[in-house]
Design a protein around this motif. Structure first.
Motif, PDB file in Angstrom:
ATOM      1  N   SER A  95       2.357   6.526   7.492  1.00 18.91           N
ATOM      2  CA  SER A  95       0.919   6.357   6.850  1.00 18.91           C
ATOM      3  C   SER A  95       0.382   7.828   6.227  1.00 18.91           C
ATOM      4  N   HIS A  96       1.233   8.979   7.790  1.00 16.13           N
ATOM      5  CA  HIS A  96       0.631  10.211   6.995  1.00 16.13           C
ATOM      6  C   HIS A  96       1.527  11.547   6.048  1.00 16.13           C
ATOM      7  N   HIS A  97       2.540  11.086   5.867  1.00 13.99           N
ATOM      8  CA  HIS A  97       4.201  11.475   5.600  1.00 13.99           C
ATOM      9  C   HIS A  97       3.832  13.276   6.110  1.00 13.99           C
ATOM     10  N   ALA A  98       4.270  12.734   7.838  1.00 13.89           N
ATOM     11  CA  ALA A  98       4.130  13.427   8.360  1.00 13.89           C
ATOM     12  C   ALA A  98       5.437  13.327   9.130  1.00 13.89           C
ATOM     13  N   ALA A  99       5.893  14.596  10.263  1.00 15.40           N
ATOM     14  CA  ALA A  99       6.977  14.362  10.493  1.00 15.40           C
ATOM     15  C   ALA A  99       6.488  14.916  12.202  1.00 15.40           C
ATOM     16  N   ARG A 100       5.515  14.718  12.374  1.00 18.95           N
ATOM     17  CA  ARG A 100       5.642  14.238  14.086  1.00 18.95           C
ATOM     18  C   ARG A 100       4.051  13.153  14.169  1.00 18.95           C
ATOM     19  N   PRO A 101       3.226  13.451  15.219  1.00 18.11           N
ATOM     20  CA  PRO A 101       2.168  12.099  15.602  1.00 18.11           C
ATOM     21  C   PRO A 101       0.932  13.108  14.838  1.00 18.11           C
ATOM     22  N   CYS A 102      -0.275  11.882  14.743  1.00 15.62           N
ATOM     23  CA  CYS A 102      -0.972  12.529  14.074  1.00 15.62           C
ATOM     24  C   CYS A 102      -1.992  13.251  14.578  1.00 15.62           C
ATOM     25  N   HIS A 103      -1.911  12.819  16.614  1.00 12.09           N
ATOM     26  CA  HIS A 103      -3.030  13.157  17.479  1.00 12.09           C
ATOM     27  C   HIS A 103      -2.715  14.756  18.256  1.00 12.09           C
ATOM     28  N   GLU A 104      -1.114  15.503  17.262  1.00 11.11           N
ATOM     29  CA  GLU A 104      -0.538  16.469  17.048  1.00 11.11           C
ATOM     30  C   GLU A 104      -1.269  17.175  16.187  1.00 11.11           C
TER      31      GLU A 104
ATOM     32  N   THR B 253       0.873  -1.359   0.298  1.00  6.30           N
ATOM     33  CA  THR B 253      -0.128   0.131   0.056  1.00  6.30           C
ATOM     34  C   THR B 253       0.513   1.133  -0.101  1.00  6.30           C
ATOM     35  N   TYR B 254       1.752   1.289   0.890  1.00  6.54           N
ATOM     36  CA  TYR B 254       3.106   2.296   0.867  1.00  6.54           C
ATOM     37  C   TYR B 254       4.332   2.102  -0.611  1.00  6.54           C
ATOM     38  N   GLY B 255       4.663   1.444  -1.291  1.00  4.98           N
ATOM     39  CA  GLY B 255       5.196   1.499  -1.794  1.00  4.98           C
ATOM     40  C   GLY B 255       6.815   1.019  -1.323  1.00  4.98           C
ATOM     41  N   VAL B 256       7.045  -0.081  -0.024  1.00  5.92           N
ATOM     42  CA  VAL B 256       8.626  -0.193   0.489  1.00  5.92           C
ATOM     43  C   VAL B 256       7.874  -1.721   0.546  1.00  5.92           C
ATOM     44  N   THR B 257       9.138  -1.911   0.755  1.00  4.40           N
ATOM     45  CA  THR B 257       8.997  -3.820   1.207  1.00  4.40           C
ATOM     46  C   THR B 257       8.806  -4.173   2.420  1.00  4.40           C
ATOM     47  N   THR B 258       8.474  -5.508   2.929  1.00  2.85           N
ATOM     48  CA  THR B 258       8.809  -4.791   4.112  1.00  2.85           C
ATOM     49  C   THR B 258       9.549  -4.657   5.365  1.00  2.85           C
ATOM     50  N   ASP B 259      10.961  -5.351   5.063  1.00  5.94           N
ATOM     51  CA  ASP B 259      12.113  -5.103   5.742  1.00  5.94           C
ATOM     52  C   ASP B 259      12.520  -3.613   5.705  1.00  5.94           C
ATOM     53  N   ALA B 260      11.943  -2.442   4.392  1.00  2.00           N
ATOM     54  CA  ALA B 260      12.457  -1.653   4.513  1.00  2.00           C
ATOM     55  C   ALA B 260      11.581  -0.691   5.513  1.00  2.00           C
ATOM     56  N   ILE B 261      10.558  -1.526   5.671  1.00  2.00           N
ATOM     57  CA  ILE B 261      10.040  -0.224   6.570  1.00  2.00           C
ATOM     58  C   ILE B 261       9.680  -0.623   8.049  1.00  2.00           C
ATOM     59  N   VAL B 262      10.494  -1.285   7.872  1.00  2.00           N
ATOM     60  CA  VAL B 262      10.454  -1.532   9.338  1.00  2.00           C
ATOM     61  C   VAL B 262      11.021  -0.389  10.447  1.00  2.00           C
ATOM     62  N   GLY B 263      11.022  -0.166  11.093  1.00  2.00           N
ATOM     63  CA  GLY B 263      12.212   1.045  11.863  1.00  2.00           C
ATOM     64  C   GLY B 263      11.498   2.796  11.692  1.00  2.00           C
TER      65      GLY B 263
ATOM     66  N   HIS C 162      -0.825   7.398   0.247  1.00  2.00           N
ATOM     67  CA  HIS C 162       0.419   5.954  -0.853  1.00  2.00           C
ATOM     68  C   HIS C 162       1.668   7.304  -0.760  1.00  2.00           C
ATOM     69  N   VAL C 163       2.931   6.419  -2.044  1.00  2.00           N
ATOM     70  CA  VAL C 163       3.151   6.855  -1.650  1.00  2.00           C
ATOM     71  C   VAL C 163       3.756   7.937  -2.752  1.00  2.00           C
ATOM     72  N   ASP C 164       2.769   7.713  -4.133  1.00  2.00           N
ATOM     73  CA  ASP C 164       2.295   8.662  -4.708  1.00  2.00           C
ATOM     74  C   ASP C 164       1.830  10.251  -4.801  1.00  2.00           C
ATOM     75  N   ASP C 165       1.620  10.256  -2.447  1.00  2.00           N
ATOM     76  CA  ASP C 165       0.785  10.819  -2.409  1.00  2.00           C
ATOM     77  C   ASP C 165      -0.660  11.657  -2.623  1.00  2.00           C
TER      78      ASP C 165
END
Length: 430
Positions: A53-62, A36-46, A87-90
């Motif tokens: 998911s939000h392409h954001a620099a801070r948690p969504c509750h903020e 869904t987000y255009g990456v591999t499972t290994d690359a997404i860990v960490g 998604h990966v294409d915004d």
């Protein structure tokens, strides 16, 4: 007790699923989530969940959103929320998120998030109207539509003129098991009463003067799919009994025909009038109402989702520009004016205002003056004035602005002249 590999376990889930630690870091994600987000499972860990998911620099509750992570680690609650993910294409995708409390082998607490996208994967392109918005009222409505789409029950969409009832109907069809079947639309207000039966059920050759050949009706054409009855309150009273019979039995005859035909049709209807009020006025059958309103959904007005106005304006301006030239953009004064206005005509009126503004704006920038908002219609505070008074004042202003030309007023409101005539009569403006 048998031991299971976490990755193998979550990969059995058909829906996107991700496991997040107390520091917002992703510790595992299934293949569906990674795709869904255009990456591999290994690359997404960490990675931080909000960055993915939000392409954001801070948690969504903020950013003011209800956050499953904060609910679990702060309050010990596993909640279900509605978010807009990217998604990966915004490209935005409205998503229902169900949180789960998970315990690791060492007893540590983790958040498991299961995602349920509310829209079909093949979303509409920019040349087609879309349902645009992220406000709580809008997301709740989209979630409701997604839930009812899988049912075979008839659905009645209620909402003011211009809120997007036809878009909602298309959304329901696309999410339904009938998505591969036909999607047929009829605007009940635009069909003369003398032709209504023929439009719905078809006619045989020679059934009446001018019928030179056989014609299939909309029920026949919609077999196996969805039939959308827009402005359903306008169905002539004499035809309502015949429609009721078709809904009860699935059987009908073409006008002038003797053979009984069958059609398997899922019905979605829409109206901006309270059908039970029409029943009280003897203009609509109560038994037909109950057939149409197996499930009823009310669509929010633009006044209830003002925070969606910037995104809506940007989308509509891009669509108005097409491929011919660069889209205009609203400046701060235009956005402020739009958000102070009450939009009796809702999204349709917004589109018409922007269409006119595109013709008058300078340097590709739309300013407040370019919008030509009715100056005499002041913003209405909740509870201070009824919708009928707002609509009456707005129509009165447009009549004065267009020197009484009803066709121009109807075009400005995005409604038919027949609908405008009914409103003029209702508000004693004729």
């Amino acid at each position: 007790m048998p031991q299971f590999e976490l990755q193998e376990l979550i990969d059995t889930n058909d829906q996107p699923f991700v496991v997040i630690d107390h520091e917002y870091r992703i510790v595992a994600a299934n293949r569906r989530y990674a795709e869904t987000y255009g990456v591999t499972t290994d690359a997404i860990v960490g990675q931080y969940c909000y960055a993915v998911s939000h392409h954001a620099a801070r948690p969504c509750h903020e950013n003011g959103e209800q956050c499953p992570h904060r609910a679990l680690f702060g309050n010990g609650e596993a909640v279900e929320v509605l978010h807009t993910h990217y998604h990966v294409d915004d490209q935005p995708e409205r998503t229902r998120i169900r949180g789960h409390a998970l315990r690791g082998a060492n007893g540590a607490l983790y958040l498991g998030e299961q995602l349920y996208p509310l829209e079909v994967e093949a979303s509409l392109d920019c040349d087609t109207m879309q349902m645009v918005g992220q406000s709580p009222a809008f997301l709740a409505c989209v979630d409701n539509l997604a839930r009812v789409a899988g049912s075979e029950a008839s659905i009645l969409l209620y909402g003011e003129s211009g809120v997007g009832k036809e878009l909602a109907a298309r959304f329901i069809h696309a999410r339904s098991p009938r998505a591969g079947g036909p999607y047929i639309v009829i605007n009940c207000a635009a069909v003369p009463e003398s032709l209504f039966e023929s439009e719905l059920f078809g006619h045989e050759r020679g059934a009446f003067s001018g019928s030179s050949g056989l014609k299939k009706g909309l029920f026949e054409l919609a077999d196996g799919g969805t039939l959308f009855l827009d402005e359903v309150a306008e169905i002539p009273l004499g035809l309502q009994a015949k429609l009721l019979r078709v809904l009860e039995t699935g059987e009908f005859r073409r006008v002038g025909g003797t053979h009984t035909l069958n059609a398997d049709v899922r019905l979605v209807s829409a109206t901006n009038r309270r059908l039970l009020d029409e029943v009280d006025e003897k203009r609509f059958r109560l038994d037909l109402y109950y057939r149409l309103a197996g499930i009823d959904v009310t669509l929010p007005t633009l006044r209830e989702r003002r925070s969606d106005l910037p995104a809506l304006a940007t989308f509509l301006l891009k669509r108005l520009a097409g491929n011919s030239r660069r889209a205009c953009r609203p400046d701060a004064s235009a956005l402020a004016a739009l958000q102070a206005y009450d939009f009796p005509g809702n999204v349709r009126e917004l589109r018409n205002l922007l269409q006119r503004a595109v013709l008058t704006c300078r340097d590709g920038v739309i300013r407040a003056a370019d919008l030509q908002l009715p100056a005499t219609v002041a913003p209405v505070q909740p509870g201070m004035q009824g919708l009928a008074e707002v609509e009456r004042a707005h129509i009165s202003t447009l009549l004065a602005a267009h020197a009484g030309h009803r066709n121009r007023v109807a075009a400005a409101l995005g409604i038919t002249e027949r609908t405008l005539y009914r409103k003029l009569k209702r508000y004693n403006l004729s």
